[in-house]
Design a protein around this motif. Structure first.
Motif, short mmCIF file in Angstrom:
data_model
loop_
_atom_site.label_atom_id
_atom_site.label_comp_id
_atom_site.label_asym_id
_atom_site.label_seq_id
_atom_site.Cartn_x
_atom_site.Cartn_y
_atom_site.Cartn_z
N GLN A 1 0.70 -1.14 0.06
CA GLN A 1 0.07 -0.02 -0.07
C GLN A 1 0.84 1.18 0.00
O GLN A 1 0.25 2.29 -0.63
N CYS B 1 -0.71 3.89 -3.02
CA CYS B 1 -1.42 4.86 -2.75
C CYS B 1 -1.14 6.32 -3.28
O CYS B 1 0.20 6.55 -2.90
N CYS C 1 -4.83 4.20 1.57
CA CYS C 1 -6.09 4.09 0.78
C CYS C 1 -6.28 2.79 0.50
O CYS C 1 -5.55 1.64 0.78
N GLU C 2 -7.59 2.58 -0.08
CA GLU C 2 -7.87 1.54 -0.86
C GLU C 2 -7.41 1.36 -2.16
O GLU C 2 -7.82 2.55 -3.02
N SER D 1 -9.84 13.73 -3.74
CA SER D 1 -9.26 14.73 -2.75
C SER D 1 -9.05 15.94 -3.45
O SER D 1 -9.44 17.17 -2.76
#
Length: 456
Positions: free
Chosen positions: A295, A299, A314-315, A417
């Motif tokens: 990740q 991310c 994040c996902e 974002s």
């Protein structure tokens, strides 16, 4: 250069505006080294620089390394020097990655400034004898202006929460482009005021020199940072595959090279070019698999207003999630496999690696042509066996631009974002209006939970 011709050979200055085809040649007009192949507009030897254009021919290899390698043929000595320094730089690269996004941004800025300094210094040395007024001062001033513009845009895009907290930053963000233009306009006026009758053409040469350098170095450095904010994997993989291609092309060319590739770089061979291509594709595919699992690398880099630091949580998006692919029938018959599990990013890495191997070297060829035009071996002698920083980043800048275009064309969707940062900068009544519009839209699509609909 009318004034220079008048000094060198006399005659009517107006008649010298009709430049012959030979005189119009770029190398001949610059008049480097003062030989028959590169004479300036005037024939006077005073038109050539009276200082060396580069110190790259000076051996700046550490003494202990020279002593350890004494007795080796020059070819093998250069091989070991390049190898040792390459390993040191790769180790440093790993350390910088470990230190996180802030360090990476600072390193990119440092490299940008050094590359700019190397190119501007070449121009300064070419025309040093003319003592052009304000050339170096204005060059660095324009560098500051352009960096202020680009980094100000980055702050407004990715640090909206911080900007909202600080009133001075709100003012700078709101009028950022006007301030940037005003700063540039001040430099433009200073350049016009610095024009001297004797050196009009040279000063405009240098004005163009500075702006082309800004375009090549600063603009593309900004794209490197933009790629970083999309996720560190978009920063690490492109840089790593260019490094891999450079190393493997050198090794294949060193041991197997027989067929010259291009006249601009006589040491480049087809064997190195082809070997570098296949090695880079394999390396990029494996590196993409390794980094896609973490990740931290996949991310987007964001700013956390609560901790006042960068976050990489994040996902993971779909391109970093393992998926099953059905192989073509021909491959199934050959390998006896029907399906294979891959990260989609591994497929994207093939395109990135192909560009780095097939098109990326043209950035190096461009730099080689530039150096040949000014009869210098390297941009500087910062790194023994490698030359200057720009010698190491000529292909990296082209790769960064391609990566940015690739992300924008095939990867990036709407960035929540960024949208949120823009909303936070609006007036409260504007935010409320958007809230009601979004609420109505979600209700019409039956996407609101029952409790929210009843409350409405």
């Amino acid at each position: 250069m009318t004034e220079l011709r008048k000094r060198g050979g006399g005659g009517d200055p107006d008649s010298t505006d009709n430049i012959s085809d030979k005189e119009a040649d770029g190398d001949d007009r610059l008049g480097l080294q003062g030989d028959a192949e590169g004479e300036c507009d005037g024939d006077s030897k005073a038109d050539t620089p009276d200082v060396p254009l580069s110190t790259a021919d000076t051996d700046n290899t550490p003494q202990y390394l020279n002593k350890a390698l004494e007795g080796l043929p020059p070819r093998w000595k250069n091989y070991w020097i390049r190898g040792v320094l390459s390993l040191a730089m790769i180790s440093g690269f790993f350390l910088i990655i470990y230190m996180g996004p802030v360090t990476l941004i600072l390193v990119v800025m440092t490299v940008q400034i050094k590359c700019f300094q190397e190119i501007i210094t070449i121009g300064y040395r070419v025309y040093h004898s003319y003592e052009l007024p304000w050339f170096r001062t204005l060059s660095w001033y324009f560098l500051i202006c352009v960096n202020y513009f680009f980094y100000g845009e980055t702050v407004a895009d990715y640090f909206g929460a911080l900007v909202q907290r600080e009133e001075p930053l709100q003012f700078l963000a709101r009028y950022h482009r006007f301030i940037s233009f005003a700063l540039y306009l001040a430099g433009f006026c200073m350049f016009v005021l610095s024009l001297v009758k004797k050196h009009y053409r040279l000063q405009f040469y240098m004005f163009a020199w500075t702006h082309v350098t800004l375009l090549i170095v600063v603009t593309q450095s900004h794209l490197v940072i933009q790629n970083l904010f999309e996720g560190m994997i978009w920063f690490i993989v492109p840089i790593s595959i260019v490094i891999c291609n450079d190393i493997m092309a050198y090794l294949f060319g060193f041991f197997f090279g027989r067929t010259p590739l291009i006249k601009l770089s006589p040491k480049k061979t087809w064997e190195g070019f082809i070997g570098g291509f296949f090695s880079t594709v394999v390396f990029g595919f494996i590196l993409a698999y390794l980094l896609s699992r973490f990740q931290y690398f996949v991310c987007p880099v964001g700013f956390n207003s609560e901790t006042n630091g960068f976050t990489v949580e994040c996902e993971p998006s779909d391109i970093f999630v393992m998926q099953e692919y059905t192989l073509p029938a021909v491959v199934q018959n050959t390998l006896r496999w029907k399906t294979v599990n891959l990260y989609p990013f591994q497929i994207h890495s093939i395109f990135l690696s192909s560009f780095a191997s097939l098109i990326g070297p043209f950035g190096g060829f461009f730099a080689s042509g530039f150096k040949r035009a000014f009869k210098i071996k390297d941009f500087a002698n910062t790194i023994p066996g490698h030359g200057g920083i720009m010698d190491r980043f000529d292909c990296q800048y082209l790769m960064a631009t391609f990566t940015h275009v690739y992300i924008a064309s095939f990867i990036r969707g709407p960035n929540p974002s960024k949208v949120l940062q823009q909303l936070l900068m609006l007036q409260p009544e504007q935010q409320l209006s958007i809230f009601h519009t979004l609420h109505s839209h979600l209700r019409e699509r039956d996407m609101l939970p029952p409790a929210a609909a009843q409350a409405e």
